[in-house]
Scaffold this motif. Structure first.
Motif, PDB file in Angstrom:
ATOM      1  N   THR A  64       0.829  -1.209   0.000  1.00  0.00           N
ATOM      2  CA  THR A  64       0.000   0.000   0.000  1.00  0.00           C
ATOM      3  C   THR A  64       0.861   1.255   0.000  1.00  0.00           C
ATOM      4  OG1 THR A  64      -1.750  -1.175   1.198  1.00  0.00           O
ATOM      5  CG2 THR A  64      -1.831   1.233   1.227  1.00  0.00           C
ATOM      6  N   VAL A  65       1.914   1.253   0.802  1.00  0.00           N
ATOM      7  CA  VAL A  65       2.827   2.403   0.840  1.00  0.00           C
ATOM      8  C   VAL A  65       3.486   2.606  -0.525  1.00  0.00           C
ATOM      9  CG1 VAL A  65       5.010   3.273   1.799  1.00  0.00           C
ATOM     10  CG2 VAL A  65       3.264   2.290   3.317  1.00  0.00           C
ATOM     11  N   ILE A  66       3.946   1.520  -1.146  1.00  0.00           N
ATOM     12  CA  ILE A  66       4.574   1.614  -2.472  1.00  0.00           C
ATOM     13  C   ILE A  66       3.583   2.181  -3.490  1.00  0.00           C
ATOM     14  CG2 ILE A  66       5.512   0.268  -4.401  1.00  0.00           C
ATOM     15  CD1 ILE A  66       6.711  -1.634  -2.303  1.00  0.00           C
ATOM     16  N   GLY A  67       2.346   1.674  -3.459  1.00  0.00           N
ATOM     17  CA  GLY A  67       1.330   2.169  -4.387  1.00  0.00           C
ATOM     18  C   GLY A  67       1.005   3.634  -4.161  1.00  0.00           C
ATOM     19  N   ALA A  68       0.933   4.031  -2.879  1.00  0.00           N
ATOM     20  CA  ALA A  68       0.629   5.426  -2.563  1.00  0.00           C
ATOM     21  C   ALA A  68       1.753   6.357  -3.020  1.00  0.00           C
ATOM     22  CB  ALA A  68       0.391   5.578  -1.066  1.00  0.00           C
ATOM     23  N   LEU A  69       2.991   5.913  -2.863  1.00  0.00           N
ATOM     24  CA  LEU A  69       4.129   6.718  -3.315  1.00  0.00           C
ATOM     25  C   LEU A  69       4.180   6.798  -4.838  1.00  0.00           C
ATOM     26  CD1 LEU A  69       6.928   5.484  -0.871  1.00  0.00           C
ATOM     27  CD2 LEU A  69       5.848   7.742  -0.896  1.00  0.00           C
ATOM     28  N   ALA A  70       3.920   5.648  -5.503  1.00  0.00           N
ATOM     29  CA  ALA A  70       3.986   5.603  -6.959  1.00  0.00           C
ATOM     30  C   ALA A  70       2.927   6.494  -7.597  1.00  0.00           C
ATOM     31  CB  ALA A  70       3.824   4.159  -7.448  1.00  0.00           C
ATOM     32  N   GLY A  71       1.744   6.534  -7.011  1.00  0.00           N
ATOM     33  CA  GLY A  71       0.655   7.325  -7.588  1.00  0.00           C
ATOM     34  C   GLY A  71       0.178   8.431  -6.670  1.00  0.00           C
ATOM     35  N   PHE A  72       1.111   9.010  -5.922  1.00  0.00           N
ATOM     36  CA  PHE A  72       0.737  10.006  -4.917  1.00  0.00           C
ATOM     37  C   PHE A  72      -0.006  11.186  -5.546  1.00  0.00           C
ATOM     38  CE2 PHE A  72       1.558  13.747  -2.260  1.00  0.00           C
ATOM     39  CZ  PHE A  72       1.099  13.291  -1.042  1.00  0.00           C
ATOM     40  N   MET A  73       0.506  11.700  -6.643  1.00  0.00           N
ATOM     41  CA  MET A  73      -0.109  12.860  -7.274  1.00  0.00           C
ATOM     42  C   MET A  73      -1.509  12.523  -7.791  1.00  0.00           C
ATOM     43  SD  MET A  73       1.981  15.190  -6.670  1.00  0.00           S
ATOM     44  CE  MET A  73       1.077  16.466  -7.555  1.00  0.00           C
ATOM     45  N   LEU A  74      -1.667  11.309  -8.320  1.00  0.00           N
ATOM     46  CA  LEU A  74      -2.988  10.880  -8.799  1.00  0.00           C
ATOM     47  C   LEU A  74      -3.989  10.825  -7.654  1.00  0.00           C
ATOM     48  CD1 LEU A  74      -4.891   9.580 -10.952  1.00  0.00           C
ATOM     49  CD2 LEU A  74      -3.999   7.379 -10.190  1.00  0.00           C
ATOM     50  N   LEU A  75      -3.587  10.219  -6.536  1.00  0.00           N
ATOM     51  CA  LEU A  75      -4.478  10.093  -5.387  1.00  0.00           C
ATOM     52  C   LEU A  75      -4.863  11.468  -4.837  1.00  0.00           C
ATOM     53  CD1 LEU A  75      -2.809   7.090  -3.495  1.00  0.00           C
ATOM     54  CD2 LEU A  75      -4.887   7.051  -4.885  1.00  0.00           C
ATOM     55  N   GLN A  76      -3.907  12.388  -4.813  1.00  0.00           N
ATOM     56  CA  GLN A  76      -4.210  13.737  -4.355  1.00  0.00           C
ATOM     57  C   GLN A  76      -5.158  14.449  -5.315  1.00  0.00           C
ATOM     58  OE1 GLN A  76      -3.231  13.443  -1.127  1.00  0.00           O
ATOM     59  NE2 GLN A  76      -2.531  15.556  -1.229  1.00  0.00           N
ATOM     60  N   GLN A  77      -4.960  14.196  -6.590  1.00  0.00           N
ATOM     61  CA  GLN A  77      -5.762  14.859  -7.627  1.00  0.00           C
ATOM     62  C   GLN A  77      -7.233  14.439  -7.561  1.00  0.00           C
ATOM     63  OE1 GLN A  77      -4.249  14.150 -11.599  1.00  0.00           O
ATOM     64  NE2 GLN A  77      -6.272  14.489 -12.505  1.00  0.00           N
ATOM     65  N   VAL A  78      -7.487  13.143  -7.310  1.00  0.00           N
ATOM     66  CA  VAL A  78      -8.872  12.637  -7.332  1.00  0.00           C
ATOM     67  C   VAL A  78      -9.499  12.593  -5.938  1.00  0.00           C
ATOM     68  CG1 VAL A  78      -8.356  11.232  -9.368  1.00  0.00           C
ATOM     69  CG2 VAL A  78      -8.175  10.192  -7.090  1.00  0.00           C
ATOM     70  N   SER A  79      -8.756  13.008  -4.930  1.00  0.00           N
ATOM     71  CA  SER A  79      -9.210  12.849  -3.555  1.00  0.00           C
ATOM     72  C   SER A  79     -10.549  13.534  -3.287  1.00  0.00           C
ATOM     73  CB  SER A  79      -8.150  13.399  -2.587  1.00  0.00           C
ATOM     74  OG  SER A  79      -8.541  13.197  -1.251  1.00  0.00           O
ATOM     75  N   GLU A  80     -10.689  14.783  -3.715  1.00  0.00           N
ATOM     76  CA  GLU A  80     -11.931  15.529  -3.471  1.00  0.00           C
ATOM     77  C   GLU A  80     -13.125  14.858  -4.130  1.00  0.00           C
ATOM     78  OE1 GLU A  80     -12.828  18.102  -1.751  1.00  0.00           O
ATOM     79  OE2 GLU A  80     -10.935  18.896  -0.998  1.00  0.00           O
ATOM     80  N   ASP A  81     -12.940  14.424  -5.387  1.00  0.00           N
ATOM     81  CA  ASP A  81     -14.043  13.792  -6.124  1.00  0.00           C
ATOM     82  C   ASP A  81     -14.473  12.474  -5.504  1.00  0.00           C
ATOM     83  OD1 ASP A  81     -14.106  15.851  -7.952  1.00  0.00           O
ATOM     84  OD2 ASP A  81     -12.734  14.867  -9.353  1.00  0.00           O
ATOM     85  N   LEU A  82     -13.512  11.690  -5.011  1.00  0.00           N
ATOM     86  CA  LEU A  82     -13.816  10.345  -4.521  1.00  0.00           C
ATOM     87  C   LEU A  82     -14.246  10.324  -3.060  1.00  0.00           C
ATOM     88  CD1 LEU A  82     -10.944   8.220  -6.123  1.00  0.00           C
ATOM     89  CD2 LEU A  82     -13.328   8.354  -6.845  1.00  0.00           C
ATOM     90  N   THR A  83     -13.647  11.164  -2.242  1.00  0.00           N
ATOM     91  CA  THR A  83     -13.876  11.074  -0.797  1.00  0.00           C
ATOM     92  C   THR A  83     -14.524  12.305  -0.182  1.00  0.00           C
ATOM     93  OG1 THR A  83     -11.674  11.943  -0.252  1.00  0.00           O
ATOM     94  CG2 THR A  83     -11.847   9.568  -0.619  1.00  0.00           C
ATOM     95  N   GLY A  84     -14.496  13.425  -0.914  1.00  0.00           N
ATOM     96  CA  GLY A  84     -15.048  14.651  -0.355  1.00  0.00           C
ATOM     97  C   GLY A  84     -14.054  15.444   0.464  1.00  0.00           C
ATOM     98  N   PHE A  85     -12.829  14.961   0.570  1.00  0.00           N
ATOM     99  CA  PHE A  85     -11.783  15.705   1.284  1.00  0.00           C
ATOM    100  C   PHE A  85     -10.457  15.511   0.556  1.00  0.00           C
ATOM    101  CE2 PHE A  85     -11.785  11.466   3.167  1.00  0.00           C
ATOM    102  CZ  PHE A  85     -10.437  11.134   3.177  1.00  0.00           C
ATOM    103  N   GLY A  86      -9.538  16.406   0.783  1.00  0.00           N
ATOM    104  CA  GLY A  86      -8.211  16.293   0.181  1.00  0.00           C
ATOM    105  C   GLY A  86      -7.310  15.403   1.015  1.00  0.00           C
ATOM    106  N   GLY A  87      -6.252  14.900   0.388  1.00  0.00           N
ATOM    107  CA  GLY A  87      -5.260  14.156   1.170  1.00  0.00           C
ATOM    108  C   GLY A  87      -5.377  12.661   1.094  1.00  0.00           C
ATOM    109  N   LEU A  88      -5.973  12.091   0.012  1.00  0.00           N
ATOM    110  CA  LEU A  88      -6.082  10.640  -0.100  1.00  0.00           C
ATOM    111  C   LEU A  88      -4.702   9.991  -0.165  1.00  0.00           C
ATOM    112  CD1 LEU A  88      -7.868   8.131  -0.399  1.00  0.00           C
ATOM    113  CD2 LEU A  88      -7.931   8.537  -2.873  1.00  0.00           C
ATOM    114  N   GLY A  89      -3.756  10.669  -0.815  1.00  0.00           N
ATOM    115  CA  GLY A  89      -2.396  10.140  -0.890  1.00  0.00           C
ATOM    116  C   GLY A  89      -1.773  10.002   0.486  1.00  0.00           C
TER     117      GLY A  89
END
Length: 360
Positions: free
Chosen positions: A140-165
């Protein structure tokens, strides 16, 4: 006592199955089914490659499992162990509350098919489960690091808050530390004996009689767990490496399917999406094979990252993944049938019998 525990887990499992089926209905109302089937048909013979990562996952997990048996264990054979791996995983992933049956099948079948003493097999299964969980945290840590910018970018749309990465980095780290603490505890204490003492506090005569008959099995399991402290560090390193590689096969499978469908997506993006949804499936463990949860999660991610015609491509992706599972799990049940294995076998496991050296 056992009957009560099985009843609770069974009802929880059926409730999870019900939730999963409701989510699947919602899923099929969302996807463009006709277009999805057309996309699947366009792949042709290349679709056979979709089956390979799942085989590799079981292959790597079996390699890791070989390494976590107590030092000096005799009778371990790779292909029989892989057969047990496939059977147990099939049961765990397909039945309501399947883990409660699939995991006890492992030590039972190790004894029945390879002659490994039950306390030895139980110790190996316990270490296996904890190392597998710890490596999920690392994955999970490796995946979060590899796609950190993607997770941050979609965080608001998917969860309603920033910081999914950041959340996935924290979750992965927490899961790793939690499982490693549990692993250190069982290897450096009389955990099985302590569990036996705690269970003996139940105010039921029959339960106490059952536990007294199996007391030596708990003691032997503790002895086998303590034997890991003398194991070579290289064995631990090899097992963690194989487990991590096994986890990576999930992302590789998703990447292969999406590329065959013609979706323009990078492996790092797939890795970030997959690690997030695998952790989500772990949260909803009571739903068999994450039915509906992961599927709707993929659709949400595909829409959030802007994949064109997401409902069609997402539908094709989900159908291919689930059809792959149907093929593999069907082979698992066929293997079970041909091996003469029954689900009730896990309930009839008697450590005391095997400690005396008898074989079922």
């Amino acid at each position: 006592m056992q009957k009560g525990q099985r009843s609770v887990s069974t009802w929880t499992g059926y409730a999870g199955l019900g939730v999963g089926l409701v989510l699947i209905v919602l899923l099929f109302r969302s996807i463009d089914l006709q277009r999805s089937i057309e996309l699947i048909a366009s792949i042709g013979f290349s679709s056979v490659f979709i089956l390979l990562p799942f085989f590799a996952l079981h292959f790597f997990e079996t390699l890791a499992w070989v390494e976590v048996f107590p030092p000096g264990t005799k009778g371990i054979r790779f292909w029989p162990l892989m057969k047990i791996q496939v059977i147990a995983e099939t049961v765990s992933m397909t039945l309501p509350a399947g883990v409660a049956v699939g995991e006890p099948l492992r030590p039972y079948l190790c004894n029945r098919q390879m002659g490994i003493d039950t306390p030895v097999a139980v110790a190996a299964v316990a270490v296996r489960k904890l190392l597998l969980g710890a490596m999920q945290g690392v994955y999970t840590v490796i995946g979060a690091l590899a796609g950190f910018m993607l997770l941050q970018q979609v965080s608001e749309d998917l969860t309603g808050f920033g910081g999914l990465g950041y959340l996935m980095l924290a979750v992965g780290t927490g899961v790793f530390l939690l499982f490693m603490v549990f692993l250190l505890l069982i290897l450096n204490s009389n955990s099985a004996t302590a569990l036996h003492r705690m269970l003996m506090l139940v105010p039921f005569k029959r339960a106490k009689e059952w536990l007294l008959l199996r007391e030596s099995g708990f003691l032997d399991t503790d002895r086998q767990l303590r034997s890991f402290r003398g194991a070579s560090p290289m064995r631990l390193f090899k097992s963690t490496f194989w487990y991590l590689l096994g986890w990576a096969m999930l992302a590789l499978e998703s990447f292969i399917i999406l590329r065959l469908l013609g979706v323009d997506i990078s492996f790092s993006q797939v890795l970030a999406i997959d690690t997030t949804l695998v952790m989500l499936r772990a949260v909803f463990f009571f739903i068999p094979s994450g039915l509906g949860i992961q599927d709707l999660g993929y659709l949400a991610f595909f829409q959030a990252i802007g994949i064109p015609d997401a409902m069609a491509y997402g539908g094709a992706f989900i159908l291919l993944r689930r059809f792959k599972e149907v093929l593999w799990y069907s082979s698992g049940y066929l293997w079970m049938f041909l091996s003469g294995v029954h689900l009730s076998d896990a309930e009839g496991l008697d450590p005391q019998k095997h400690v005396r050296g008898e074989r079922s």
